[in-house]
Design an enzyme around this catalytic site. Structure first.
Site, mmCIF file in Angstrom:
data_model
loop_
_atom_site.group_PDB
_atom_site.id
_atom_site.type_symbol
_atom_site.label_atom_id
_atom_site.label_comp_id
_atom_site.label_asym_id
_atom_site.label_seq_id
_atom_site.Cartn_x
_atom_site.Cartn_y
_atom_site.Cartn_z
ATOM 1 N N ARG A 240 -1.952 -14.611 9.994
ATOM 2 C CA ARG A 240 -1.727 -14.123 8.638
ATOM 3 C C ARG A 240 -2.909 -14.511 7.767
ATOM 4 O O ARG A 240 -3.522 -15.559 7.981
ATOM 5 C CB ARG A 240 -0.473 -14.778 8.037
ATOM 6 C CG ARG A 240 0.830 -14.082 8.405
ATOM 7 C CD ARG A 240 0.938 -12.698 7.754
ATOM 8 N NE ARG A 240 2.193 -12.044 8.045
ATOM 9 C CZ ARG A 240 2.431 -11.257 9.099
ATOM 10 N NH1 ARG A 240 1.496 -11.023 9.997
ATOM 11 N NH2 ARG A 240 3.619 -10.691 9.264
ATOM 12 N N GLU A 269 -4.996 -9.319 1.617
ATOM 13 C CA GLU A 269 -5.177 -7.972 2.182
ATOM 14 C C GLU A 269 -4.263 -6.978 1.463
ATOM 15 O O GLU A 269 -3.187 -7.371 1.010
ATOM 16 C CB GLU A 269 -4.919 -7.979 3.700
ATOM 17 C CG GLU A 269 -3.515 -8.348 4.096
ATOM 18 C CD GLU A 269 -3.337 -8.467 5.616
ATOM 19 O OE1 GLU A 269 -4.120 -9.171 6.267
ATOM 20 O OE2 GLU A 269 -2.382 -7.846 6.122
ATOM 21 N N HIS A 287 -5.455 -5.420 10.333
ATOM 22 C CA HIS A 287 -4.090 -5.873 10.653
ATOM 23 C C HIS A 287 -3.409 -4.894 11.631
ATOM 24 O O HIS A 287 -2.392 -4.279 11.301
ATOM 25 C CB HIS A 287 -3.260 -6.022 9.363
ATOM 26 C CG HIS A 287 -2.077 -6.933 9.525
ATOM 27 N ND1 HIS A 287 -1.600 -7.752 8.530
ATOM 28 C CD2 HIS A 287 -1.254 -7.151 10.591
ATOM 29 C CE1 HIS A 287 -0.536 -8.416 8.951
ATOM 30 N NE2 HIS A 287 -0.310 -8.071 10.215
HETATM 31 C C1 DGY Z 1 3.910 -8.776 12.526
HETATM 32 O O1 DGY Z 1 4.666 -8.318 13.376
HETATM 33 O O2 DGY Z 1 4.180 -9.768 11.864
HETATM 34 C C2 DGY Z 1 2.639 -8.043 12.322
HETATM 35 O O3 DGY Z 1 1.679 -8.853 11.741
HETATM 36 C C3 DGY Z 1 2.880 -6.819 11.487
HETATM 37 O O4 DGY Z 1 3.129 -7.221 10.183
#
Ligand code: DGY
Length: 332
Positions: A240, A269, A287
């Site tokens: 993240r 982001e 992402h």
């Molecule tokens: C998740 O599954 O957490 C991915 O990062 C998509 O948000």
């Protein structure tokens, strides 16, 4: 009357059609990210929402939408949702674990390899009409993957899947650090050894971040941690934004304090720190860790199953497959 739900971002048409057999559906086929006021306006009076990381689900929103009973997030991470606020209001939260583990591990490994072996940097060079000079010994060289030490910070399902790829596919020595140490049988399956964070930073040739975001993991990798890494090491973040201090990372990359970084997630982001866009030794992706054809479909379909069951319908009525705060179900 059928319950009504909101689908906040575009989804597969057959998944939307399946949801329409149970619910009155308000959806977003154009996939625009709604401003917050519009999100709240559309959510008022709805019992369920199929949400994504793009929407912040917090106490203010929940109070504005008191009919809401289920927040079904597409993704394993749910740091966009205030879980305590949901639980306090009897709102069930679900996520999509397991179905994306192997795909996200594939991507993490690919990003780490692209970073170490300078794939995108050399591609830009080639697209620019250039070619390596004959006989050159150090153009586009990067650190090896095979036989190197793979460090993993955060050792949940995805971390363990990356560890297996490193150890079994590439003969890597795998070390990890996590809030809690894995059970011995899981450590053995992952071929990974537990170390403290300082050892992880000092010994990893390739450090991969796979830990969830929370206030306690904010800037888990900042200037001080980057300074402890090997000068030739790479850093890959598929977890993240906010886990890495992006400004400190851009500076470390610019000064060559680590070799390179691969980033799929960013602080704030979809904005990307402008200095990261300037340094050559970073691979940047928007992402897309779970973005395989099969997995994105599996995530949407699991979210639909969660939503249907959470609102008391379908064969699993009242028993959604992957609840985050199952204690809410007891109170229903
Ligand atoms: C998740 O599954 O957490 C991915 O990062 C998509 O948000």
């Amino acid at each position: 009357m059928r319950p009504s739900i909101l689908i906040t971002r575009a989804t597969f048409s057959d998944v939307a059609a399946h949801l329409q057999t149970h619910f009155q559906v308000d959806d977003n086929p154009s996939d625009t990210i709604w401003p917050r006021e519009e999100l709240i306006r559309r959510l008022r009076g709805k019992q369920g929402v199929m949400s994504t990381g793009s929407e912040r689900i917090d106490a203010e929103l929940l109070d504005a939408c008191p009919q809401l009973k289920a927040v079904c997030n597409v993704g394993v991470g749910y740091n966009n949702v205030d879980v305590a606020a949901c639980t306090a209001r009897g709102v069930l939260l679900t996520n999509t674990p397991d179905v994306l583990t192997e795909t996200t591990a594939d991507f993490g490994f690919a990003l780490m390899m692209a970073t170490a072996r300078r794939i995108t940097e050399s591609e830009r060079f080639l697209r620019n009409g250039q070619w390596v000079k004959t006989g050159i010994h150090d153009q586009f060289v990067g650190p090896d993957i095979h036989g190197a030490t793979l460090g993993i910070l955060g050792m949940g399902r995805i971390g363990q899947a990356i560890a297996r790829r490193g150890a079994m596919g590439f003969g890597m020595r795998v070390i990890y650090h996590n809030r809690s140490r894995l059970a011995p049988e899981l450590e053995a399956k992952a071929h990974a050894s537990y170390v403290d964070k300082a050892t992880l930073l000092k010994e990893a040739d390739h450090l991969v971040l796979v830990l969830p975001y929370s206030p306690s993991s904010h800037h888990a990798i900042g200037a001080a941690e980057l300074a402890q890494m090997k000068p030739g090491a790479t850093l890959t973040n598929i977890a993240r934004g906010g886990i890495v201090d992006d400004a400190a990372l851009a500076q470390a990359l610019r000064e060559g304090r680590i070799a390179a970084a691969g980033l799929d997630v960013f602080e704030g982001e979809p904005a990307v720190h402008p200095e990261l866009l300037q340094v050559p030794n970073v691979v940047l992706t928007p992402h897309i860790g779970s973005a395989s054809i099969q997995t994105r479909r599996a995530m949407a379909s699991l979210t639909a199953d969660n939503l249907i069951a959470a609102l008391g319908l379908g064969p699993q009525a009242g028993r959604p497959p992957t609840p985050v705060n199952p204690e809410v179900l007891g109170g229903r």
